[in-house]
Design an enzyme around this catalytic site. Structure first.
Site, short mmCIF file in Angstrom:
data_model
loop_
_atom_site.label_atom_id
_atom_site.label_comp_id
_atom_site.label_asym_id
_atom_site.label_seq_id
_atom_site.Cartn_x
_atom_site.Cartn_y
_atom_site.Cartn_z
N ARG A 110 0.83 -1.21 0.00
CA ARG A 110 0.00 0.00 0.00
C ARG A 110 0.86 1.26 0.00
O ARG A 110 0.55 2.22 -0.70
CB ARG A 110 -0.95 -0.03 1.19
CG ARG A 110 -2.11 -0.98 0.97
CD ARG A 110 -2.97 -1.20 2.19
NE ARG A 110 -4.10 -2.08 1.84
CZ ARG A 110 -4.94 -2.59 2.71
NH1 ARG A 110 -4.81 -2.33 4.00
NH2 ARG A 110 -5.93 -3.36 2.30
N TYR A 147 -6.30 -0.83 -6.85
CA TYR A 147 -5.78 -2.08 -6.28
C TYR A 147 -5.09 -1.86 -4.94
O TYR A 147 -4.87 -0.74 -4.50
CB TYR A 147 -4.92 -2.86 -7.25
CG TYR A 147 -3.68 -2.27 -7.88
CD1 TYR A 147 -3.05 -1.13 -7.41
CD2 TYR A 147 -3.12 -2.92 -9.00
CE1 TYR A 147 -1.90 -0.65 -8.01
CE2 TYR A 147 -1.98 -2.44 -9.60
CZ TYR A 147 -1.37 -1.30 -9.10
OH TYR A 147 -0.23 -0.84 -9.71
N GLU A 148 -4.82 -2.97 -4.27
CA GLU A 148 -4.32 -2.98 -2.87
C GLU A 148 -5.28 -2.29 -1.91
O GLU A 148 -4.88 -1.65 -0.95
CB GLU A 148 -2.93 -2.34 -2.78
CG GLU A 148 -1.86 -3.02 -3.59
CD GLU A 148 -1.71 -4.49 -3.24
OE1 GLU A 148 -2.01 -4.87 -2.10
OE2 GLU A 148 -1.30 -5.26 -4.12
N GLY A 149 -6.56 -2.46 -2.16
CA GLY A 149 -7.59 -1.82 -1.35
C GLY A 149 -7.95 -0.48 -1.95
O GLY A 149 -7.13 0.44 -2.00
#
Length: 593
Positions: free
Chosen positions: A297, A440-442
Site C-alpha cells: 500500500r 488495487y491494494e484496497g
C-alpha cells in the site's frame, strides 16, 4: 515524452538535510552496523541511472505491445527480460531484504526512493520486483527458517519472483468469503485448490519459478476472516538441493486486458491440488498477508508519486517550448512569434500544483518511511510511537498520493493539450497506468474507511494524537520570525484537524453513517495537514541554507508559499462537507437515484 531525470538532488536534500536519516540510523543498532550515508548516496545514484537508462526506454514499447498469452504461458513485452536481468545483476532485488538470507538490509528511507524512480520510469516494470519484495517481507517476518532458506534466498537473488494471491471472483474487499481450500497432508504440506483473479505477475517469462503466497482455508476452519491461512505455493516444486522439480498443478487460465499497465501480467490463477506450505500460524493468514499488503500500500502510493513526477517533467519541458499567444501583461518574448505557454496563469497553476504536491508527497513519503524504519528497528517508546504513526499514515500514503498522482497526470495531459491526448507524446500512458493505483491494494475508499473507522475512531483518537502532538510540539519550538508565514497556517490547519476529528467522533455515536460519508474527505484533510507539516520542515532547512544554493532553496520557498496559499485551503471545503453530516447522502431513497 521528456526523457526521465531522477530527482536525485531533491532526494538527497530530504534524506540528509530535512530528515537527517543518517542520524536516525545511528540510533538503531540493527541498521547502524551495515548502513551508512556514503553507501546510500551511491545506491540512489545508481538506481537513478538504471531507471533513466534501462527501464524508462522500454516503457513505451511495453505499453504498445504488452504481455501476450498462449496456452497458459505469458510472454512479457520486448526488452523486459533483458532489463530485468540487468536489474537482477545490479543486486536490486535484494535491496531491502533480510541480511541473514542474502538481502542488503537497506532501510525504507532508501528503498522508497528506489521505488519512486522505478515507478517514474515504468510502473509495469516496477510491479514484478515490487510484488517480490513485498512477498519476501512477509516470508522474512512469518515463515519458518526452512522456508526462508529454501525460497527467500532465491527471491533476493532474483532467481525467482513472487505474487500475492488474495482476490477471488466473488471476494475482493471481503476476504472472509474466499473459497480456496487447503487440505493438510501427512508430510506437513497442504494441497491447495481454488481460483484467484487479478493476480499481478502471476505468470511470466522473466524467471524460471514463481512463488505464490495464497490465502486459503482449511476444511474445518472458522467462518469468515478468522479462518484464513497463508500458504507458499511454488509454480514448480523445489527439490531439497534447490533444483526445480515437476510442475506443481499451478496454471494461468488467462490474462486481463486492461486500461493501463499493459506490460504487467494480470492473471487468473488456478490451483488444482497444488502443494503448498503454511506460512505463520493456522488461521492467522490475514495478519501474515497484511505485512505484505501494508508494504504494497505504501508502494502503491509511491506509484502515484512516481507517475506524477514524470508528468511534471513532461509538462514543464513542453510548456517552456510551446509558443502560443502573448502574456496578459505584455509580450515576454517580443522577438518570437508568441510567448511560451509558461506566461499563462492557468498553465502556471497546473505546473505549480504538480510541483508543490510532488515535492510535498516525496517529503511526506520520506517522513513515513523514516517512521517505518524506527518501527522496524527501534525499541521502547520511540518504537511504539513510530508503529502507531505508520498505522495511521499507511492509508494516507496509499490513497492521498494516488489521488494526487492521477490528478497530476491529468493536469500534465491538460498542459500538453491535444498532444497530451495522442500516443506520440506518452502522456496519455501515464494517465492510464496511474488510474489503477487508486483501485488495487484496497480501493481508496477502503483506505479512507480504514483511516477514519479503524485508526482514528477505533483508537478513540489515540493514533491521531500521536501525530497531532508531534506537530504541536514542532510548532511550539519553531518560533523564528522567518518561519511564521508557514507556521501560522500549519497551526490553523492542525487546530481545524483536531476540531473536525472531534466533531466526527462525537456525532458518530448518534449517526454511525457519518464515518462512511466523511472518510474520503477526512483522509484528504489529514493528508493536506501532514503535507503542510513536512513543507514547514523543508522551509526551515531552506531558509537556513539559502546562501549555499540560492536557486534550489528559493525554488523551495516559492513553491511552499504557493502550497500554503493555494493548496492547503482545499481542506476548508472538505471540512464543510464533513460537517454537513450523512443526511444529504442517506435521506434520498434508493428508488430516486
Amino acid at each position: 515524452m521528456a526523457e526521465y531525470q531522477a530527482p536525485l538532488k531533491d532526494m538527497n536534500y530530504l534524506l540528509w538535510d530535512v530528515f537527517g536519516v543518517d542520524k536516525v540510523w545511528a540510533t538503531l543498532p540493527a541498521l547502524a552496523e551495515h548502513v551508512d550515508k556514503e553507501t546510500s548516496q551511491a545506491i540512489i545514484s545508481e538506481c537513478g541511472k538504471i531507471a533513466e537508462q534501462v527501464i524508462a526506454p522500454i516503457a513505451r514499447e511495453g505499453d504498445e505491445v504488452g504481455v501476450s498469452f498462449d496456452e497458459g504461458k505469458v510472454t512479457t513485452a520486448p526488452g523486459y527480460k533483458e532489463a530485468f536481468q540487468t536489474y537482477v545483476e545490479g543486486g536490486w532485488t535484494a535491496l531491502g531484504g533480510d541480511v541473514e538470507f542474502g538481502g542488503m538490509g537497506m532501510p525504507k528511507a532508501i528503498t522508497s526512493l528506489h521505488e519512486e524512480m522505478l515507478c517514474s520510469a515504468d510502473i509495469s516494470f516496477s510491479l514484478y520486483s515490487g510484488l517480490t519484495a513485498g512477498a519476501a517481507l512477509s516470508l522474512a517476518k512469518h515463515a519458518s527458517v526452512e522456508l526462508k532458506e529454501k525460497y527467500l534466498t532465491r527471491l533476493y537473488a532474483g532467481d525467482w519472483t513472487a505474487s500475492m494471491c488474495l482476490t477471488e471472483a466473488h471476494a475482493g474487499t471481503d476476504l472472509g468469503m474466499i473459497r480456496t481450500k487447503a487440505v493438510p497432508q501427512d508430510d506437513g504440506s497442504y494441497l491447495v485448490t481454488g481460483n484467484k483473479i487479478f493476480i499481478t505477475a502471476g505468470e511470466h517469462d522473466l524467471v524460471e519459478n514463481i512463488i505464490h503466497l495464497v490465502l486459503a482455508k482449511l476444511p474445518d476452519a472458522p467462518a469468515g476472516p478468522k479462518g484464513i491461512s497463508l500458504f507458499l505455493v511454488p509454480k514448480y516444486q523445489v527439490n531439497d538441493d534447490g533444483s526445480l522439480g515437476e510442475s506443481n498443478n499451478v496454471s494461468c487460465g488467462s490474462i486481463e486486458h486492461k486500461m493501463g499497465i499493459h506490460a504487467s501480467a494480470t492473471c487468473v490463477m488456478n490451483f488444482d491440488g497444488a502443494r503448498g506450505f503454511l506460512v505463520g500460524e493456522l488461521n492467522q493468514g490475514l495478519a501474515c498477508m497484511f505485512t505484505m499488503m501494508n508494504f504494497e500500500r505504501i508502494g502503491v502510493g509511491i506509484q502515484g508519486l512516481g507517475a506524477s513526477e514524470r508528468s511534471y517533467q513532461n509538462a514543464l519541458e513542453y510548456a517552456k517550448d510551446r509558443l502560443q499567444s502573448r502574456s496578459l501583461s505584455g509580450a515576454k518574448s517580443p522577438e518570437k512569434p508568441a510567448d511560451s505557454i509558461m506566461v499563462h496563469g492557468d498553465v502556471r497553476r497546473m505546473l505549480l500544483n504538480m510541483k508543490a504536491l510532488n515535492e510535498g508527497s516525496r517529503a511526506l513519503s520520506m517522513y513515513i518511511a523514516n517512521q517505518l524504519d524506527i518501527a522496524t528497528y527501534g525499541e521502547g517508546e520511540a518504537q511504539a510511537k513510530a508503529d502507531g504513526l505508520v498505522a495511521l499514515m499507511t492509508p494516507v500514503a496509499k490513497a492521498f498520493f494516488t489521488d494526487l498522482g492521477f490528478d497530476n497526470t491529468v493536469a500534465g495531459q491538460q498542459v500538453l493539450g491535444g498532444h497530451g491526448y495522442i500516443r506520440e507524446w506518452g502522456q496519455e500512458q501515464l494517465v492510464r497506468d496511474t488510474r489503477i493505483a487508486q483501485i488495487y491494494e484496497g480501493t481508496n475508499g477502503i483506505q479512507a474507511m480504514d483511516l477514519l473507522g479503524r485508526k482514528v475512531a477505533g483508537s478513540k483518537g489515540e493514533l491521531l494524537n500521536l501525530f497531532v502532538d508531534e506537530v504541536a510540539a514542532y510548532i511550539e519550538q519553531t518560533q523564528s520570525t522567518e518561519m511564521q508565514e508557514f507556521i501560522q497556517p500549519l497551526e490553523t490547519a492542525l487546530n481545524e484537524l483536531r476540531e473536525v476529528s472531534q466533531f466526527i467522533l462525537i456525532n458518530a455515536a448518534k449517526d454511525p453513517e457519518i464515518i462512511g460519508t466523511s472518510a474520503n474527505d477526512y483522509l484528504h484533510v489529514l493528508g493536506y495537514t501532514a503535507m503542510a507539516y513536512v513543507w514547514c520542515k523543508m522551509c526551515e532547512v531552506s531558509s537556513q541554507q539559502l546562501a549555499q544554493d540560492p536557486e534550489f532553496h528559493q525554488s523551495k520557498l516559492h513553491t511552499a508559499r504557493y502550497f500554503f496559499a493555494r493548496l492547503l485551503p482545499r481542506r476548508l471545503s472538505l471540512i464543510a462537507a464533513i460537517k454537513a453530516g450523512s443526511a444529504p447522502l442517506f435521506d434520498m431513497p434508493d428508488e430516486l437515484f
